[in-house]
Design a protein around this motif. Structure first.
Motif, PDB file in Angstrom:
ATOM      1  N   GLU A 154     -10.303  10.509   3.837  1.00 36.14           N
ATOM      2  CA  GLU A 154      -9.803  10.060   2.557  1.00 36.14           C
ATOM      3  C   GLU A 154     -10.359  11.080   2.145  1.00 36.14           C
ATOM      4  OE1 GLU A 154     -10.389   6.068   4.404  1.00 36.14           O
ATOM      5  OE2 GLU A 154     -11.288   7.718   5.115  1.00 36.14           O
ATOM      6  N   ALA A 179       2.166   4.201   8.034  1.00 33.32           N
ATOM      7  CA  ALA A 179       2.340   4.383   6.239  1.00 33.32           C
ATOM      8  C   ALA A 179       0.757   3.227   6.234  1.00 33.32           C
ATOM      9  CB  ALA A 179       3.063   2.536   7.240  1.00 33.32           C
ATOM     10  N   ASP A 180       0.317   3.119   6.927  1.00 29.49           N
ATOM     11  CA  ASP A 180      -1.304   2.530   6.767  1.00 29.49           C
ATOM     12  C   ASP A 180      -2.043   4.060   6.303  1.00 29.49           C
ATOM     13  OD1 ASP A 180      -1.264  -0.308   7.166  1.00 29.49           O
ATOM     14  OD2 ASP A 180      -1.928   0.572   9.088  1.00 29.49           O
ATOM     15  N   GLN A 181      -1.356   5.298   6.039  1.00 24.71           N
ATOM     16  CA  GLN A 181      -2.198   6.062   6.232  1.00 24.71           C
ATOM     17  C   GLN A 181      -1.520   6.610   4.423  1.00 24.71           C
ATOM     18  OE1 GLN A 181      -1.765   7.803   9.367  1.00 24.71           O
ATOM     19  NE2 GLN A 181      -3.562   8.374  10.189  1.00 24.71           N
ATOM     20  N   LEU A 182      -0.455   5.879   4.362  1.00 24.78           N
ATOM     21  CA  LEU A 182      -0.004   6.258   3.472  1.00 24.78           C
ATOM     22  C   LEU A 182      -0.699   5.847   2.608  1.00 24.78           C
ATOM     23  CD1 LEU A 182       2.136   8.075   1.512  1.00 24.78           C
ATOM     24  CD2 LEU A 182       4.248   6.572   2.075  1.00 24.78           C
ATOM     25  N   ARG A 183      -0.723   3.998   2.692  1.00 22.41           N
ATOM     26  CA  ARG A 183      -1.123   3.746   1.180  1.00 22.41           C
ATOM     27  C   ARG A 183      -2.829   3.850   1.122  1.00 22.41           C
ATOM     28  NH1 ARG A 183       1.388   0.136   5.161  1.00 22.41           N
ATOM     29  NH2 ARG A 183       2.610  -1.351   4.475  1.00 22.41           N
ATOM     30  N   THR A 184      -3.472   4.393   1.836  1.00 21.19           N
ATOM     31  CA  THR A 184      -4.276   4.554   1.371  1.00 21.19           C
ATOM     32  C   THR A 184      -4.498   5.945   0.522  1.00 21.19           C
ATOM     33  OG1 THR A 184      -5.834   4.015   4.380  1.00 21.19           O
ATOM     34  CG2 THR A 184      -6.693   5.994   2.778  1.00 21.19           C
ATOM     35  N   LEU A 186      -2.508   6.971  -0.955  1.00 26.28           N
ATOM     36  CA  LEU A 186      -1.948   6.945  -2.803  1.00 26.28           C
ATOM     37  C   LEU A 186      -2.831   5.464  -3.046  1.00 26.28           C
ATOM     38  CD1 LEU A 186       1.440   5.207  -1.673  1.00 26.28           C
ATOM     39  CD2 LEU A 186       1.325   7.089  -3.346  1.00 26.28           C
ATOM     40  N   ALA A 187      -3.990   5.150  -2.764  1.00 27.87           N
ATOM     41  CA  ALA A 187      -4.864   4.860  -2.896  1.00 27.87           C
ATOM     42  C   ALA A 187      -6.203   5.891  -4.107  1.00 27.87           C
ATOM     43  CB  ALA A 187      -6.001   3.643  -2.863  1.00 27.87           C
ATOM     44  N   LEU A 211       8.162   2.643   3.051  1.00 26.88           N
ATOM     45  CA  LEU A 211       7.603   2.208   2.044  1.00 26.88           C
ATOM     46  C   LEU A 211       6.982   3.637   0.634  1.00 26.88           C
ATOM     47  CD1 LEU A 211       4.529   1.211   0.710  1.00 26.88           C
ATOM     48  CD2 LEU A 211       3.672   2.488   2.443  1.00 26.88           C
ATOM     49  N   GLU A 214       9.544   2.667  -1.624  1.00 20.76           N
ATOM     50  CA  GLU A 214       9.454   1.669  -2.623  1.00 20.76           C
ATOM     51  C   GLU A 214       8.321   2.289  -3.266  1.00 20.76           C
ATOM     52  OE1 GLU A 214       7.190  -1.091  -0.457  1.00 20.76           O
ATOM     53  OE2 GLU A 214       8.976  -1.967   0.415  1.00 20.76           O
ATOM     54  N   ALA A 215       7.568   3.435  -3.141  1.00 18.00           N
ATOM     55  CA  ALA A 215       6.487   3.760  -3.802  1.00 18.00           C
ATOM     56  C   ALA A 215       7.307   5.319  -5.021  1.00 18.00           C
ATOM     57  CB  ALA A 215       5.559   4.424  -2.942  1.00 18.00           C
TER      58      ALA A 215
END
Length: 305
Positions: A154, A179-184, A186-187, A211, A214-215
């Motif tokens: 982060e 994918a989880d790191q990409l979500r992190t 993007l937040a 992902l 989608e984004a």
């Protein structure tokens, strides 16, 4: 280049073949880029042994319409970025050069490869890439790997966001992520592109591709046209070879065309040291696969969800 010349016509044909994709809302490039990593020495260490050939391939890529080149500071290290400047500077107005930082390498063995996420190191790495490439900012700067042990992921993404706000980089990319790191990420901030290994046989990163789509993020697969060798991947060849024959193409061209059919934001970056192979890669943009052909190729390997 002036319009109406053979070179300009070739560029226009390449741009129209696979269409275009827009990075970060403002950088529109042809949908087949060029991955420059192979223009280094053995094991991605040192200079490419034939500088004239390497310069010729880079110039041929741009002459044929490629306006997205992917490199990294660790390729060489450093020599790949320097080679791109030698071959192409002053750059065409529409050329986008993406580079990466965060990997460090202490020698020619891959065991000497490490990762650094320190804020000052990443800023220095970007500044040094600017100097080697001869640019005043980097259009797309990737974190080369999230596998840091010194700084939380982060915090690294926050550093990249600060680098963008300061004008050092224009858009943020992430390389070799989950994918989880990409979500992190993007937040925390906007991400313009991701690059991971993805091809007909390697699908561990399919969730990242989905992902990203989608984004609205550009998905740039590396080693995009790789195929298992005959004998190791008989099933792949049994499916893809007849499709290639039907399109008067090579299996690798079909593998690359398949990537383009997966989504409108896919930007494969095949690499090569041969102008002939470069032209074959670009010709894949002219291949139209029907839904059944795309489906049977997609079904060849499992995809993580």
């Amino acid at each position: 280049m002036t319009t109406g010349t053979p070179a300009a016509a070739t560029r226009e044909a390449t741009m129209s073949a696979g269409g275009t994709v827009t990075i970060g809302g403002d950088l529109t490039v042809s949908r087949i880029g060029y991955g420059a990593m192979r223009l280094t020495g053995p094991r991605v260490w040192g200079d490419y042994p034939d500088c004239a050939r390497a310069v010729g391939v880079l110039r041929a890529a741009v002459e044929r319409g490629v306006n997205f080149i992917d490199t990294a500071d660790v390729y060489g290290p450093h020599s790949n970025e320097e080679l791109i400047r030698e071959a192409l500077h002053p750059y065409p107005d529409d050329l986008v050069i993406a580079t990466k930082g965060g990997f460090v390498r202490g020698g020619p063995d891959y065991s000497d490869l490490g990762a650094v996420g320190n804020r000052n190191y990443l800023r220095q790495a970007a500044h040094m890439s600017l100097r080697r490439l001869g640019l005043d900012h980097i259009d797309l700067y990737y974190l080369h790997t999230p596998a840091m042990t010194d700084v939380p992921f982060e915090d690294i993404v926050g550093t990249l966001a600060d680098m963008r706000r300061s004008g050092l980089i224009r858009h943020i990319g992430l390389s070799n992520i989950s994918a989880d790191q990409l979500r992190t990420a993007l937040a925390i901030t906007d991400i313009a592109a991701v690059t991971v290994q993805h091809n007909v046989a390697v699908r561990e990163n399919a969730a990242v591709r989905r992902l990203a789509e989608e984004a609205g993020i550009v998905f740039s697969p590396w080693h995009p046209g790789d195929m298992p060798e005959e004998g190791e991947g008989d099933l792949f060849h049994a499916v893809i070879d007849p499709i290639a024959a039907a399109h008067d193409a090579t299996p690798r061209q079909i593998a690359l065309a398949w990537q383009l059919h997966l989504g409108p934001r896919t930007l494969p970056i095949p690499g090569t040291t041969s102008v002939k192979h470069l032209e074959e890669n670009l010709a894949a943009g002219h291949i139209h696969l029907d839904a059944e052909e795309v489906g049977v190729i997609t079904a060849l390997a499992p995809e993580e969800h």
